[in-house]
Structure formats: C-alpha cells, structure tokens
Design a protein around this motif. Sequence first.
Motif, PDB file in Angstrom:
ATOM      1  N   ASN A 183      17.847  45.175  79.219  1.00  0.00           N
ATOM      2  CA  ASN A 183      17.104  46.399  79.225  1.00  0.00           C
ATOM      3  C   ASN A 183      16.017  45.895  80.316  1.00  0.00           C
ATOM      4  O   ASN A 183      15.513  46.846  80.988  1.00  0.00           O
ATOM      5  N   SER A 199      15.585  48.270  83.525  1.00  0.00           N
ATOM      6  CA  SER A 199      14.247  48.868  83.479  1.00  0.00           C
ATOM      7  C   SER A 199      13.308  48.691  84.729  1.00  0.00           C
ATOM      8  O   SER A 199      12.873  49.588  85.561  1.00  0.00           O
ATOM      9  N   GLU A 258      19.133  52.891  72.466  1.00  0.00           N
ATOM     10  CA  GLU A 258      18.503  54.038  72.972  1.00  0.00           C
ATOM     11  C   GLU A 258      17.317  53.536  74.130  1.00  0.00           C
ATOM     12  O   GLU A 258      17.152  54.284  75.133  1.00  0.00           O
ATOM     13  N   HIS A 259      16.876  52.281  74.256  1.00  0.00           N
ATOM     14  CA  HIS A 259      16.196  51.832  75.531  1.00  0.00           C
ATOM     15  C   HIS A 259      16.971  51.798  76.642  1.00  0.00           C
ATOM     16  O   HIS A 259      16.394  52.244  77.773  1.00  0.00           O
ATOM     17  N   THR A 260      18.176  51.492  76.479  1.00  0.00           N
ATOM     18  CA  THR A 260      19.199  51.275  77.585  1.00  0.00           C
ATOM     19  C   THR A 260      19.356  52.686  78.101  1.00  0.00           C
ATOM     20  O   THR A 260      19.365  52.986  79.591  1.00  0.00           O
ATOM     21  N   THR A 298      17.814  55.857  77.743  1.00  0.00           N
ATOM     22  CA  THR A 298      16.658  56.427  78.375  1.00  0.00           C
ATOM     23  C   THR A 298      16.258  56.070  79.614  1.00  0.00           C
ATOM     24  O   THR A 298      16.129  56.894  80.601  1.00  0.00           O
ATOM     25  N   THR A 299      16.461  54.734  79.807  1.00  0.00           N
ATOM     26  CA  THR A 299      16.199  54.181  81.393  1.00  0.00           C
ATOM     27  C   THR A 299      17.222  54.703  82.271  1.00  0.00           C
ATOM     28  O   THR A 299      16.909  55.206  83.346  1.00  0.00           O
TER      29      THR A 299
END
Length: 791
Positions: free
Chosen positions: A179, A183, A210-212, A214-215
């Motif tokens: 991630n 990012s 969710e971090h992956t 959204t990026t």
Amino acid sequence: MPERNVFSWNTIISAYIKSQNLTQARALFDAAPGKDLVTYNSMLSGYVSADGYETHALELFFDMQTAHDDKIKIDEFTVTTMLNLSAKLTKLSYGAQLHCFMVKTGNDKTGFSVSSLIDMYSKCGCFKEAFQVYKGGGGLLDLVSKNAMMAAFCREGDIEMALELFWKEPELNDAVSWNTLISGYQQHGYLEESLKLFVMMGENGFRWNEHTLTTVLSACSTLKNLKAGKEVHGWVLKNGLGLNPFVSSGIVDVYCKCGKMKYAELMHLDSGRSNSFSVTSMIVGYSSQGNMVEAQRLFDSLAEKNPVVWTALFSGYLKSQNCDAVFQLLSEFWDKEATVPDGLILMSVLGACALQAALDPGKQTHGYILRVGIEMNEKLFSAMIDMYSKCGNIAYGEKMFQKVNVKDSVIYNVMMAGYAHHGHESKVFQLFEEMLQQEVKPDVVTFVALLSACRHCGLVELGEKYFNSMTEFYKILPEIDHYACMIDLYGRANQLEKAVAFMKVIPIEHDAAIMGAFLNACRLNKNAELAREAEEKLLRIEGDNGARYVQLANIYAAEGNWAEMRRIRKEMRGKVKKFAGCSWIILSLKSLGTSGFSCAFNAMDIQKVGLRLLFSPISSNIVIRTACCTVGTVLPVYSTFKAIENNDQNEQQKWLLYWTVYGSFSVAEVFADKILCWFPLYYHAKFAFLVWLQLPSANGANHLYTSHLRPFLLRHQARLDQIFEFIYNEMSKIISAHRAEIKFASALFVKLMASVNQIVWDLIHPVQRQPNRSIQGPRQVDSDTQSDNED
C-alpha cells in the motif's frame, strides 16, 4: 459486581476513548482514585489521535514528567506517542528533544521507536536525519522500520529508492508495504505504474483492503479510466466492501470524473445519504458537469461544509460563467465560515472578476489577500495577472508579473496573452525570448499567444517561423487554435491563396473554429466564391450558432450580393436565434468584506437614476435627447429599410405615413427646439410624441395623416403653394438686405437664451454660498490632497 480497581478504571476510560468521547474519558481519568502508566498512556493516546486536543496532550505529558509516583515513568509507548504528536504538529524541536531522551534512556533501538523517529523527521522535512536514523539501526532490517523508510522515500519523491528498498528482502513485505508503494506512485503521478503494482499485489497473494482500493480508485478517477474503475467496483461488490465510506466515495468519484453521473447517483444512494465523503464527490461531479442546481441542493444538505465542497461549488459557478453566483457564494462563505478562504476559492473569485471585467472587485480581492497575509503561489499570481489584463489594466498585471520570483510557463503564458490582447505585440516577442533565456520550456498555450500577436501585426514570415518551430524544435503538435490563428494571419495579410493551401494540409478534421477563421479571411479579401464553398460545411458543423449566419450574411453584403444575404437571413429566422449583446454598469458595489459583493441593480438605485434623468437640467439632459434622436430617426430608418428588404407592403405603407407626418412637423420642431428647450420636460414630451406616432395600437401617424393633415392639404393646396412661394421670395430679399442686422439679432438671441438658461438652473439648483474665511489666516491643506496635487 466486581471490585473497582485500576484495571476496571483503565478499561472504562479506554472504552470512552475508542468511542471518541474524550470529555467523559477525562472526567473518569480525573475521578480515578489510582492511576498507573497505562491510564496516562491511554489518555495521552486519545488526545494525540483526536484533532483539536494537542494542547491537552502536551499538558498531560508534562504532568507525567512531574508526577512523584514511581509507577508513572515515561516508557517507549509514551515516547512514540509524543513523536506522533510532534509529526502531526510538524514541531521539529519537540521531536529532537524526545530523540535525545530516547538515546539517554536506551529506547531508540526498537523497531517501533526507529519507525516513529523516521516518520517524525520525514514529516518535519528532515529527510537526511530520517535516513541517518534508519542507517543507525545497527544493520537490522525489521518490517516496521522498512515500511516507515519507504514512506519517507515516497514523501521525499525518491520513488526509485523506495522501490529498491521494497525489493530488498521481499519476504518481509506485507500489505502495508504494498500500500505504501502504490500510494507513493499514485501521489507522484505514476498512475499507470500504480495500477500495475495493484495487480501485482493480488498476484502475490496479498488481499486488497480499503487503503489499497481508495488509492487505486483515486488513480482511476485521475486517469478517467472507466474500465478499470468498473472492475474495481465489481470486486468491491463481490467482497462486500461497498459499505465502507472511503471506498464508496472513491467509486462515486470515478464515475463523476468519467462523466457517468447516473452510475454515480446510484452508487451514492446505495452508500447512504449520510456519507459526507460521497456527497462531496457528488458535488464535485455535478459542478464539473455544470449542473449547479443539483450541486447547490447537495451543498445545502450538508451540515458541515469542508473546503473541498466550497471550492467545487466556486469552480462550478465560474465554469458556468455565473459570476453573480460566485460573489454571492463568497458572501455566504464569510457569513458561515470562520476561516480565511484558501487560494483556490480566491482564484475563482478573481476569475469571475476577469469574466465581468470588474476591476474594482478584483482590486478589493487583491487588497484582501495582502491585508490577511495569504501566501501568493504561482496559481494565485497567474489568476491575478489574468484578472488585471482582462480588466484593461495591463500595467498592474505587469507589476504583479515582476513580483513573481520563480516564473513557470503558466505565468509567462498569462502575461504574453495579456500583452497580445492589449496590442503590445513587441513585448510578447521580448517575453518569449526572456522565457527561453530562463530555460522555461514553451507549451501549446505559449504559441497561441505568439501566433495571436503575429496575426494582429500581420507578420506572416514570423508567424510561419513560430508555427514551424513547434514541431521541429519543441516537438509540440499544433492544435485547432494554432491552425485557426494561421488562417486568420493569412487572411489579415491579404494572402488568401496561402490560407487555401494551408487548409488543404491541415491533418485534423476542420471544425467550426477553423472554418470560421477561413470565412473571416474570405470576408476580409471579399471573396464570396470561396465563402460559398465553405458555407455548407460550416452550417453542417455549427448550424445552431446564429453568429455563423451573420458572418455569412456580412460576406455577401460586402460583395453587394443582396439576394444571397437575404437567403441567409431567411434561413436564420426559421432555425436559430442570435443572442443580443449586452452591457452593464455597476451602480452600487459594496466593499469586499463580510458583506461581500453586490453587482446587481437595486430598486432604489433605479429610482434615483430615473429621477435624475427625468429632472436633469438642459446642459446635462443628453440621455433623453439621444433617445429622441434614436426613436425619431435612427429606428424608423432601420425599420424602413427592413420593410423594403422583406418586401412587406403593410410595413412600407406604415413607415411612409410616418415619414410624411414627421416631415410635416419638422419645421415646427426646429422652432420648438429653440424656443421651448429651457422647459425641463420638453424633450420628454417630444419623446412620448415620437413613440406615440410609431405605436401599432395607437396608430398615431396614420390617424394624424388621414384625419388632419391630408384633408387640410387637399383643401388649401393651391393657396399654400402661393403663400410658401411669396414667403420664400420675401425672406430672400430681407436676408440679402439685412445680413448684418440678422447676425447681430442672432447673437443677441443666443445671449438671451443663455441668461434664461442660467436663471432656470439657479432656480432648480440653489447654490449654498460659503462664508469668507480670508480673515482667519491661510487654510490648512490636507496632506493627502496635497500629495495628489503634486502627483
């Protein structure tokens, strides 16, 4: 009920902190009979994690240092928490002191301590110190320190070092490592590479979170890659992550950026109307599409408005050229928000001032920026220069340009466009040479300004040189504006044959701008044959634009081909409507402050202006005289020719009667203007009479002619001819015999009328005489007035 002890107190305090109820957590913290290190660390962590409690965290840390209890000693968790606070506040001095404390106590070698130090130094802008901390870890590479250093490399913009560290001991990598790298690529513009890493992460067996997502969704929206966005959306639905507010708002943003507002609306409804992130994305999407009604509706539904939605609404109104709404929104911003508007909002305000050519609001915005102390960046400088240039004050724009320390291509382009717009073509070329000396690479906008300056000066050879250098030296492909400028250049220089040859070698499809420039060249060279060949193609491309019909009609009119001009006019009547031009005047402009702008007419202002025009004196009664001339002569002349052109027998008869009546009363009008002009309402009565003559309902000219004038002429025609002949002969004898007396009487009459005019003026506007102050010594001159007089 179990006995209350320090463990139960810590559990309850931690529960309140996790629910973000820090007020109740602090009340329990103060009421706890016994506190240990866990109690203090829990409360400290809650303060650091929340926004707005930084001062409380510092005070609590100071209490920990001054506590006399042996159980309360600063440990590794306390120090790392305070390092996070230092990074959050970007306070390098706090972080350096904590680092010294960690070295003294030996808490600087663990993985969490090293990663916290790297993160603190990196966020405080000290990348060198962060790298030294990483290298001083004794050669041990643990996962936490590795991820922290990768984030530091990405934050510094060194993506290659981040990638090299990522593949060093790849068996340590986890989802955070992937991630962090994805990012970093996305934030620095390597969007395609970030999508490839996203696919590679899944192929290596790591689950996307969710971090992956959204990026990656942010990368898809920036690229406007609808296909990739739909694939990510499908994976989200299959794995049940659609309820995550960050993921759902990212999907909405992808559909909005790709212009699929129906998909965005469905996703917004599925994610829930309470999702503020999704609402923000919808407002940005509607604003970019120009649907300001829906954008305003969603904007009003938000209880708390963040800077993103404010900026989106400002830019949306500016894009739709609704400048009044921009000023009204600025007033609303000051009424509801306690913060200073950021640079993007002020850029929209300056853009609205540029569109309306409203110099005073632009100056007020500039003064507000200086008064508040907002930092001027390149974008704000370019907006300021553009505003002054389009408002007609190129000197102020030049001063702003000289204040910019580091000039990029955007700054140069705006200034060059301003010079070209104001006719300073030589300065455009000088600025281009300066741009090359400063090693600033020109772009497509630069050459539009250069070619525009060349076409205004008629410099064909220089224009051809700049156009050819685009592809030969700068590897820039010409666009529609460049081709249109070249065609217009050839047309203005009376080299239509070159324009025709240039049209044949244009590699792109001819659009309305190119064909419009070619038609203008045909008009300047009075070549209707080529215009007729281009007519069909132009009307097929832009047949709903009334300006194109007018352009064609003017070409035929310039050649004297009235039949073709009449044909174009008839085609225009049945298909399109040309919008009339308009002008405006600002009667009342409130100062830029908490009250905002007021650029619209006020009812009281209109009444005041109307009364001033109605009772204005003879010397300044210009407006109503101009109206009389327009209604009495200019409008009837235009309408008469219009009736002849349209071959309308009824209109021709109507205006023939009008000219008969108007000509009959013209002799009396000459004497009335001389004798009754001192009367304040004379011209108003004359204006009303001329309007009455032309009203279709009243049919005044027809009534006067048929009922009074024609019967009178038929009865006394022979006698009137004798009377007019006798008067003419006698007047000729008198004028020949008494030229000197007539000249003296005329001068006397002029002086008499001037005296009457002055008497009427004094009666209407009595003068308040000032008392004589000569005995009181010299008058003190105001310093501002004196300086103005000196200037």
